[in-house]
Write a protein that holds these residues in place. Structure first.
Motif, PDB file in Angstrom:
ATOM      1  N   ALA A   1      -0.583  22.826  -4.590  1.00  0.00           N
ATOM      2  CA  ALA A   1      -1.902  22.952  -3.746  1.00  0.00           C
ATOM      3  C   ALA A   1      -2.330  21.877  -3.365  1.00  0.00           C
ATOM      4  O   ALA A   1      -2.982  21.388  -2.592  1.00  0.00           O
ATOM      5  N   LEU A   2      -2.299  21.012  -4.876  1.00  0.00           N
ATOM      6  CA  LEU A   2      -3.107  19.732  -4.763  1.00  0.00           C
ATOM      7  C   LEU A   2      -2.212  18.513  -3.499  1.00  0.00           C
ATOM      8  O   LEU A   2      -2.961  17.760  -2.964  1.00  0.00           O
ATOM      9  N   PHE A   3      -1.012  18.821  -3.745  1.00  0.00           N
ATOM     10  CA  PHE A   3      -0.100  17.855  -2.866  1.00  0.00           C
ATOM     11  C   PHE A   3      -0.702  18.043  -1.429  1.00  0.00           C
ATOM     12  O   PHE A   3      -0.761  17.335  -0.511  1.00  0.00           O
TER      13      PHE A   3
ATOM     14  N   GLU B   1      -0.864  17.565 -16.300  1.00  0.00           N
ATOM     15  CA  GLU B   1      -2.116  16.711 -16.329  1.00  0.00           C
ATOM     16  C   GLU B   1      -1.340  15.403 -15.976  1.00  0.00           C
ATOM     17  O   GLU B   1      -2.238  14.403 -15.429  1.00  0.00           O
ATOM     18  N   ILE B   2      -0.322  15.091 -16.498  1.00  0.00           N
ATOM     19  CA  ILE B   2       0.187  13.684 -16.181  1.00  0.00           C
ATOM     20  C   ILE B   2       0.311  13.384 -14.872  1.00  0.00           C
ATOM     21  O   ILE B   2       0.080  12.149 -14.322  1.00  0.00           O
ATOM     22  N   GLN B   3       0.780  14.365 -14.089  1.00  0.00           N
ATOM     23  CA  GLN B   3       1.013  14.211 -12.535  1.00  0.00           C
ATOM     24  C   GLN B   3      -0.467  14.009 -11.826  1.00  0.00           C
ATOM     25  O   GLN B   3      -0.659  13.334 -10.880  1.00  0.00           O
ATOM     26  N   ARG B   4      -1.390  14.628 -12.520  1.00  0.00           N
ATOM     27  CA  ARG B   4      -2.674  14.615 -11.778  1.00  0.00           C
ATOM     28  C   ARG B   4      -3.283  13.197 -12.059  1.00  0.00           C
ATOM     29  O   ARG B   4      -3.997  12.686 -11.149  1.00  0.00           O
ATOM     30  N   ALA B   5      -3.133  12.739 -13.150  1.00  0.00           N
ATOM     31  CA  ALA B   5      -3.610  11.324 -13.659  1.00  0.00           C
ATOM     32  C   ALA B   5      -2.992  10.520 -12.778  1.00  0.00           C
ATOM     33  O   ALA B   5      -3.503   9.505 -12.158  1.00  0.00           O
ATOM     34  N   ALA B   6      -1.596  10.669 -12.369  1.00  0.00           N
ATOM     35  CA  ALA B   6      -0.910   9.544 -11.662  1.00  0.00           C
ATOM     36  C   ALA B   6      -1.168   9.665 -10.162  1.00  0.00           C
ATOM     37  O   ALA B   6      -1.149   8.448  -9.303  1.00  0.00           O
ATOM     38  N   LEU B   7      -1.656  10.804  -9.653  1.00  0.00           N
ATOM     39  CA  LEU B   7      -1.963  11.024  -8.396  1.00  0.00           C
ATOM     40  C   LEU B   7      -3.221  10.287  -8.035  1.00  0.00           C
ATOM     41  O   LEU B   7      -3.547   9.764  -7.249  1.00  0.00           O
ATOM     42  N   ALA B   8      -4.243  10.500  -9.178  1.00  0.00           N
ATOM     43  CA  ALA B   8      -5.658   9.775  -9.246  1.00  0.00           C
ATOM     44  C   ALA B   8      -5.524   8.287  -9.215  1.00  0.00           C
ATOM     45  O   ALA B   8      -6.052   7.506  -8.376  1.00  0.00           O
TER      46      ALA B   8
ATOM     47  N   ASN C   1       0.746  -1.244  -0.123  1.00  0.00           N
ATOM     48  CA  ASN C   1      -0.073  -0.049   0.032  1.00  0.00           C
ATOM     49  C   ASN C   1       0.868   1.201   0.102  1.00  0.00           C
ATOM     50  O   ASN C   1       0.445   2.126   0.756  1.00  0.00           O
ATOM     51  N   ILE C   2       2.044   1.291  -0.652  1.00  0.00           N
ATOM     52  CA  ILE C   2       2.879   2.184  -1.068  1.00  0.00           C
ATOM     53  C   ILE C   2       2.605   2.711  -2.510  1.00  0.00           C
ATOM     54  O   ILE C   2       2.784   1.791  -3.223  1.00  0.00           O
ATOM     55  N   SER C   3       2.656   3.842  -2.741  1.00  0.00           N
ATOM     56  CA  SER C   3       2.354   4.083  -4.249  1.00  0.00           C
ATOM     57  C   SER C   3       3.470   5.056  -4.594  1.00  0.00           C
ATOM     58  O   SER C   3       3.971   6.229  -3.893  1.00  0.00           O
ATOM     59  N   ILE C   4       4.286   4.872  -5.846  1.00  0.00           N
ATOM     60  CA  ILE C   4       5.331   5.631  -6.201  1.00  0.00           C
ATOM     61  C   ILE C   4       4.967   6.209  -7.481  1.00  0.00           C
ATOM     62  O   ILE C   4       4.413   5.764  -8.317  1.00  0.00           O
ATOM     63  N   VAL C   5       5.308   7.614  -7.353  1.00  0.00           N
ATOM     64  CA  VAL C   5       4.984   8.260  -8.813  1.00  0.00           C
ATOM     65  C   VAL C   5       6.434   8.893  -9.188  1.00  0.00           C
ATOM     66  O   VAL C   5       7.010   9.630  -8.507  1.00  0.00           O
ATOM     67  N   TYR C   6       6.924   8.513 -10.239  1.00  0.00           N
ATOM     68  CA  TYR C   6       8.252   8.700 -10.990  1.00  0.00           C
ATOM     69  C   TYR C   6       8.180  10.135 -11.471  1.00  0.00           C
ATOM     70  O   TYR C   6       6.894  10.726 -11.839  1.00  0.00           O
TER      71      TYR C   6
ATOM     72  N   VAL D   1     -13.279   5.731 -10.329  1.00  0.00           N
ATOM     73  CA  VAL D   1     -12.351   6.403 -11.386  1.00  0.00           C
ATOM     74  C   VAL D   1     -12.545   7.866 -11.597  1.00  0.00           C
ATOM     75  O   VAL D   1     -11.717   8.867 -11.375  1.00  0.00           O
ATOM     76  N   HIS D   2     -14.039   8.041 -11.668  1.00  0.00           N
ATOM     77  CA  HIS D   2     -14.660   9.457 -11.693  1.00  0.00           C
ATOM     78  C   HIS D   2     -14.357  10.159 -10.667  1.00  0.00           C
ATOM     79  O   HIS D   2     -13.731  11.419 -10.731  1.00  0.00           O
ATOM     80  N   ARG D   3     -14.515   9.616  -9.570  1.00  0.00           N
ATOM     81  CA  ARG D   3     -14.310  10.285  -8.087  1.00  0.00           C
ATOM     82  C   ARG D   3     -12.821  10.732  -8.015  1.00  0.00           C
ATOM     83  O   ARG D   3     -12.637  11.801  -7.476  1.00  0.00           O
ATOM     84  N   PHE D   4     -11.782   9.792  -8.208  1.00  0.00           N
ATOM     85  CA  PHE D   4     -10.493  10.133  -7.958  1.00  0.00           C
ATOM     86  C   PHE D   4     -10.103  11.143  -9.116  1.00  0.00           C
ATOM     87  O   PHE D   4      -9.153  12.134  -8.944  1.00  0.00           O
ATOM     88  N   ALA D   5     -10.563  11.149 -10.240  1.00  0.00           N
ATOM     89  CA  ALA D   5     -10.367  11.907 -11.172  1.00  0.00           C
ATOM     90  C   ALA D   5     -10.749  13.490 -10.755  1.00  0.00           C
ATOM     91  O   ALA D   5     -10.011  14.325 -11.051  1.00  0.00           O
TER      92      ALA D   5
END
Lengths: 348, 263
Positions: A169-171, A133-140, A73-78, A109-113
């Motif tokens: 701000a999103l972080f 947008e890529i980072q936002r999608a990766a966070l979702a 349950n650890i998520s990595i975003v490169y 999917v819609h909720r996290f997006a």
């Protein structure tokens, strides 16, 4: 929540040495360091993707070496290679849900997006998205994975300042909502604006872990000192001197007289450039420190002119342009620098 | 600037001329073969059962060799792309071995492992399968000489997929198998498809190794050779034209499919 204990490892040119730190639930922990110091390697090790040569990592009290990566349950975003390029945004966000055979995938999917502000781009392929947008999608997608720890590897470094500002701000929002974030960066501004605590990484070592205000008030590395505009930052050994509270600070074969009541041993020394004078001859004054050196660089500063003198170590003095002309200073010229023992700020 | 452009255009002309010569070298013999075939001879050859069955045999055995051995080649290619282990270079060298050894020698080598006295031959015998003079033998011979094309292409394909995608997939709850089938394999698929087409084409056209393992039933290359040695050039050309045409049509279809996938 996360306990990193004595991690050491070497992979190719990267090395981690005896890394120790802990991150509490809900913290925003930033690992700050120059590129190539092993920050990404540390993140992959925390995610269980690499095994350390020695040391242990405990997550929620359990040794991660004994757990499967997919159960951590650890998520990595490169920083790059973020989204799966052959899947659109919807499929990317749905990926962890399908992996875990979740129900109500479409709704989730819609909720996290929505949360990360990418709901209007669900049908788009990653190659058509901007960096933000890529980072936002990766966070979702990370939210969809159900992880409560996000490991972010230089997430803002390739973004324009507006996108970076919005993502910060999103972080913060995600962090406020309970996501623990470990974020690696080489950006001082990013670290200051996001972190509840900062770990400074240098040459594979975590040299200083503290709150942002403490880290920058009392730097323990040249790297941090440079960020906060401290120009004469030295690390050395404090020893008994010739008088009461007058001690010797030794480094690189040089001994600097300092006025301090701090106990002997390894210490840091800061001298403000405006406390250092330059002369063509040894100066007779109340200053305890006089060193002969060669001018290495002369550069205009925000106020005055920075003159770097090599006395065995580089010392920067700030002088006026009038002094520069009157003393006829130029690169390569031998001069003397002078400063008082009381100008030296010493701390452990 | 003008001088540079001038020099470049002169170089471009020379290169175009040299390239054109090479294309002519490939096209001329094939075109010559078509021009030397009469429509009557061609019709007769197409109606010839032996020709038709040899072409069909070549097609399906090469397809079977490609499909069956891809199940072994693709996992090996993945390991070679992702893992480091002692003697990895030696393994890479072994994979290229079938390319450099003469194909007749390859046939003899294959014959050694599929005879009735060999372990594989004995095991096959138990289930009533025989290799010598059978499609199974042809498949093994074709696979032996053509497998390096698939392994090399697939290995390069997997190596070009950033490992970070797989790592991300694992942290997203995917098992290693799911990460492989949903991330690595689709992303490497273009290269793997190229390798499959190359392997299939190479296997279908194989003559040297196949004739040693199975003179009969005759694949198309063996039949063409037999017609040439028994009846001469005049009788072998129509059979060659039929086989080359089938190969070309399939080759073009596969290229179009690959182009569509790449797009």
């Amino acid at each position: 929540m996360l306990d990193v204990k004595n991690i050491s490892m070497a992979v190719g040119n990267f090395k981690l040495s005896e890394i120790n730190f802990n991150v509490e639930k809900g913290e925003y922990f930033v690992i700050l360091g120059l590129s190539g110091v092993g920050k990404s390697l540390l993140l992959e090790t925390i995610a269980g993707l690499r095994s350390p040569d020695s040391g242990k990592i405990f997550l929620r009290g359990k040794d991660i070496a004994k757990e499967k990566i997919q159960n951590l349950n650890i998520s990595i975003v490169y920083q790059d290679s973020v989204l799966f390029p052959h899947k659109n945004v919807y499929e990317n966000i749905a990926y962890p849900l399908k992996s875990r055979k979740a129900k109500g995938i479409k709704e989730k999917v819609h909720r996290f997006a929505e949360i990360t502000g990418i709901a209007d781009k669900l049908e788009r392929k990653p190659s058509t998205l901007s960096g933000g947008e890529i980072q936002r999608a990766a966070l979702a997608r990370s939210l969809a994975s159900g992880s409560d720890i996000f490991l972010l590897d230089e997430p803002l470094s390739a973004l324009d300042s507006k996108s970076a500002f919005e993502l910060r701000a999103l972080f913060r929002k995600l962090n406020r909502e309970g996501i623990t974030i470990i974020h690696v960066t080489h950006s001082y501004e990013e670290a200051v604006s996001l972190a509840t605590r900062i770990g400074i990484m240098e040459e594979g070592k975590l040299v200083h872990v503290d709150t942002p205000s403490e880290i920058f008030r009392h730097p323990r590395s040249e790297f941090v000192a440079h960020f906060v505009g401290i120009k004469n930052f030295l690390k050395g050994n404090l020893k008994e001197g010739s008088g009461a509270q007058l001690k010797e600070f030794a480094l690189n074969g040089i001994s600097i007289s300092v006025l301090t009541d701090i106990e002997d041993g390894e210490a840091f020394l800061m001298i403000s450039p405006d406390e250092i004078s330059i002369s063509n001859k040894p100066e007779e004054s109340s200053s305890r420190n006089h060193f002969k050196g060669v001018i290495k660089d002369i550069a205009p500063a925000r106020i005055g002119i920075d003159v770097t003198v090599d006395i065995g170590i580089d010392i920067v003095s700030v002088i006026t342009s009038n002094s520069l002309n009157e003393l006829d200073l130029s690169i390569g010229k031998t001069v003397w620098i002078n400063f008082k023992a009381s100008s030296c700020k010493i701390y452990k | 600037m003008n001088t540079v452009a001038k020099n470049n255009s002169a170089l471009g002309l020379i290169f175009t001329f040299l390239g054109g010569l090479l294309l002519l070298f490939i096209i001329a013999p094939v075109a010559g073969m078509y021009l030397n075939t009469t429509s009557a001879g061609l019709t007769e050859t197409i109606g010839d059962d032996a020709v038709r069955s040899s072409v069909w045999l070549s097609l399906w055995t090469s397809m079977a060799a490609t499909m069956l051995f891809s199940l072994l080649a693709i996992p090996l290619a993945y390991i070679l792309a992702r893992k480091n282990f002692p003697l990895k270079n030696v393994v890479n060298g072994i994979i290229d071995l079938p390319i450099i050894i003469p194909h007749s020698a390859a046939g003899i080598a294959v014959l050694g492992i599929v005879t009735r006295n060999s372990l594989l031959g004995k095991a096959a015998d138990l289930v009533g399968l025989k290799f010598i003079g059978s499609p199974a033998g042809i498949i093994v011979a074709m696979a032996f000489v053509s497998i390096p094309f698939l392994i090399n292409a697939a290995r390069d394909g997997f190596a070009a997929v950033p490992e970070r995608y797989e790592k991300t997939a694992l942290t997203m709850g995917a098992s290693p198998a799911r990460a492989f089938f949903t991330i690595s394999l689709p992303l490497a698929w273009r290269s793997i498809l190229s390798g499959l087409i190359l392997m299939w084409g190479r296997g279908m056209s194989e003559f040297g190794a196949v004739i040693i393992v199975a003179y009969n039933p005759q694949t198309a290359p063996v039949l063409i050779f037999e017609r040439f040695t028994s009846y001469g050039l005049k009788y072998s050309v129509p059979a060659a034209v039929v086989f080359v045409t089938v190969c070309l049509v399939l080759f073009i279809i596969f290229r179009l499919v690959k182009k569509k996938i790449n797009a």
